[in-house]
Write an enzyme that holds these catalytic residues in place. Sequence first.
Site, short mmCIF file in Angstrom:
data_model
loop_
_atom_site.label_atom_id
_atom_site.label_comp_id
_atom_site.label_asym_id
_atom_site.label_seq_id
_atom_site.Cartn_x
_atom_site.Cartn_y
_atom_site.Cartn_z
CB THR A 174 -3.15 12.01 -5.45
OG1 THR A 174 -4.16 11.58 -4.53
CG2 THR A 174 -1.79 11.93 -4.79
N GLY A 190 -2.44 12.61 2.83
CA GLY A 190 -1.34 12.63 3.78
C GLY A 190 -1.66 12.09 5.17
CD GLU A 192 -1.91 6.41 5.62
OE1 GLU A 192 -1.80 7.39 4.84
OE2 GLU A 192 -2.84 5.61 5.58
CG ASP A 322 -5.10 2.66 5.00
OD1 ASP A 322 -5.52 3.83 4.95
OD2 ASP A 322 -4.43 2.14 4.10
CB CYS A 622 12.97 0.11 0.32
SG CYS A 622 14.29 0.38 1.52
CB CYS A 625 8.97 3.78 -3.77
SG CYS A 625 8.10 5.15 -3.00
CG MET A 664 16.35 8.28 -2.83
SD MET A 664 15.54 6.70 -2.57
CE MET A 664 16.48 6.10 -1.16
O1 LIG Z 1 -4.53 8.69 3.45
C1 LIG Z 1 -4.15 9.29 2.46
O2 LIG Z 1 -3.90 10.48 2.45
C2 LIG Z 1 -4.01 8.50 1.21
C3 LIG Z 1 -3.68 9.08 -0.01
C4 LIG Z 1 -3.59 8.30 -1.16
C5 LIG Z 1 -3.26 9.05 -2.41
O3 LIG Z 1 -3.21 10.28 -2.34
O4 LIG Z 1 -3.05 8.51 -3.47
C6 LIG Z 1 -3.83 6.90 -1.05
C7 LIG Z 1 -4.18 6.40 0.22
N1 LIG Z 1 -4.25 7.18 1.31
C8 LIG Z 1 -4.48 5.02 0.43
O5 LIG Z 1 -4.80 4.63 1.54
C9 LIG Z 1 -4.42 4.11 -0.65
O6 LIG Z 1 -4.72 2.91 -0.50
C10 LIG Z 1 -4.03 4.61 -1.91
C11 LIG Z 1 -3.84 3.94 -3.12
C12 LIG Z 1 -3.45 4.90 -3.99
C13 LIG Z 1 -3.11 4.75 -5.40
O7 LIG Z 1 -2.87 5.78 -6.03
O8 LIG Z 1 -3.06 3.60 -5.90
N2 LIG Z 1 -3.40 6.10 -3.38
C14 LIG Z 1 -3.75 5.95 -2.10
#
Ligand SMILES: O=C(O)c1cc(C(=O)O)c2c(n1)C(=O)C(=O)c1cc(C(=O)O)[nH]c1-2
Length: 703
Positions: A174, A190, A192, A322, A622, A625, A664
Amino acid sequence: MALAAGAFSLISATNPRRPAAVDQARLEQADADPANWMTHGRTFNEDRYSPLGAINRQNVSKLGVAWSYEMRESRGVEATPIVVDGVMYITSAWSIVHAIDATNGKELWVYDPEVPRITGTKACCDAISRGVTVWNGKVYVATLDGRLVAIDARNGRKVWEQVTLDRSKPYTITGAPRAARGLIYIGNSGSEYGVRGFVSAYDAETGKLRWRFYITPNPKGPDGAASDSVRDRALETWNTAAGEWLRSGGGGASWDALVFDKETNTLWIGTGNGGPWNRELRSPSIPGRNNDNLYLSSVLGVDPDTGAYKCHYQETPGETWDFTATQPMILTTLKIGGSDRRVLLHAPKNGFFYVIDRTNCGLISAKPFVPVSWATGVDPKSGRPIENPEARFQSAPFLVSPSGWGGHNWHPMSMSRQTGLVYIPVRDAPVHYAADPAFVHREGSYNTGTAYTAFPEGPAAREMIRKLLKGYLLAWDPVQQKEAWRVPLPGIDNGGTLATAGGLVFQGTVDGRLRAYNARTGAILWDIDNGAPAFGGPISYSVKGRQYLAVTASFGTPAYLTGAILSTKVGDMRKSRVNVYRLGGAPIPKRPVVENPTPEPPVIAASEEMLQAGSLNYSHYCLGCHGMSAVSGGATPDLRRTPYLQDGESFRAVVHGALATSGMPNFSAWLKDADVEAIRAYIAGRARDAFQEEQKRKHAPVK
Ligand SMILES: O=C(O)c1cc(C(=O)O)c2c(n1)C(=O)C(=O)c1cc(C(=O)O)[nH]c1-2
């Protein structure tokens, strides 16, 4: 695939440079080139300060619309736009790249990497992308499904593409890549889901992999990667005989912050949280043995040419909440104790504001910028947090502040060179953590090792969220390590900030407002309806001497979902936009009122026990999302209104994968028919609340 070849003659007529002609020398001198926003945080130092001051405190109220560009997708946009010589490059959901004439919003080309929508099932936080990087005539995007693509800036055609990760594993990307010294740097996401995070560097011209640094050590042996040289040292901080990390890789995914430091020739990497979160499941503690789990939750410095380890500072040793350290970093020089120090400023999820020495990763200072319950401070000698022993929630649940929402998350902070203050979108959002005694790793799903509790519903949920989840814009003095001012904001998913030489700070709020503040006092000088939240970092640029302010407008992103329940203006799956403002622009349009009534829900016979189970499973599978209390933020369908709710069989088919190609997930491995029916009954209850409320409003006597 390029969707529209644009007329670049238009640009070259006014600008002799070829598109995206960005190189090391140009980026190193970005301070002297305020018209452009050539890299994620504007300059290599990523302070997000625009030296443009034509828009200033005196005239900011005269800002109007210069242009507004509609993207092809709805869903969250988290990208920071890049502007080079009058052309804007920006990503929308699904990593689609748009090149736009920055003076008038005309589309020049669109590149769609055609990310299979099923990839969305591996993305924790919407199908988002934080933007592109540009270098030597090319635009680089990292796609949600793990590719790095070089695109010809002239016409939007692909030049090369590399798969950057093992696609059999639940990785996504991302973050925005960064470019420096002829290389393109990229991490991944990724933690988690069960991955081992790493950062890679690719040759910008050929796409050849130059180096890779794994954030967690490989217990089976060296990787043939730059991180091998510190593997033994890292292994000493893990349980090498037991723990989920032996299977999953331990997490550490670096999904956002990567900053090139031209002064110390370092690539700074903000590393991610542990996977699963709960350290005692990930790497069970052994008395007398270090269990810090390097290099999770750290600021890590590596050689930008080779990836060789230089130094690190671990912000959260033995991470278990986290607490990613992936939040954006600012590089600057501060006068501390009478001498100039090259420092890295960081406000990660764990709630402490860190000033770190860029020459050796030493801690200079750390103070909480938000209420913190997991630690009472950071020991200046050892640099370690002074933990509250109960905070590790092993024998009893604990209310952790801040939580995995982060005291600050990815939304970029900025720093004004006029005030010396850092402007942080802060989240004060405690969460109860409890160990999950029944934890089993679920392949391809969210694995935290913490127990979920069902959220209260309806008005009770709203009240709880209002009380617990608070946001504010904080102006922080990094030398004194103290607050200068704050402005309370609705919800927690407020946008990134921009500081300018006009004495201003710009920020979008979760309810779709866009504001300008006096950078010294926090006084609100301009406050308009942006149509939808501007989550990412606002930017400013100029073309032919005219200054512009650019923001995005979209519904989506995870924490927005909590905002949605507070607001009557919930998202409505409208297409995302880029909104650009200038002095004397057109009046701000009124947001269209979208009528989206809730159909009468089915009556489902359900016991209290079944509704409870439905609520719990909804929270688990759920909510991420589709939103709290089934109120969608607009990025994904509002389940209270889906036609599938009406009929158990169709609903079950969807939960079991009928819409997998639209993103989904298929939950058939975890949810049996009775579980699905309980979720349906729970959602039908939420739909009835909404339906009845709407009916009451409709039939209320007109006053
Ligand atoms: O551990 C990860 O791989 C990971 C990835 C992402 C992400 O790619 O957006 C987030 C998080 N963690 C995360 O902990 C988090 O709070 C978070 C918020 C967001 C967002 O786009 O608002 N992405 C992510």
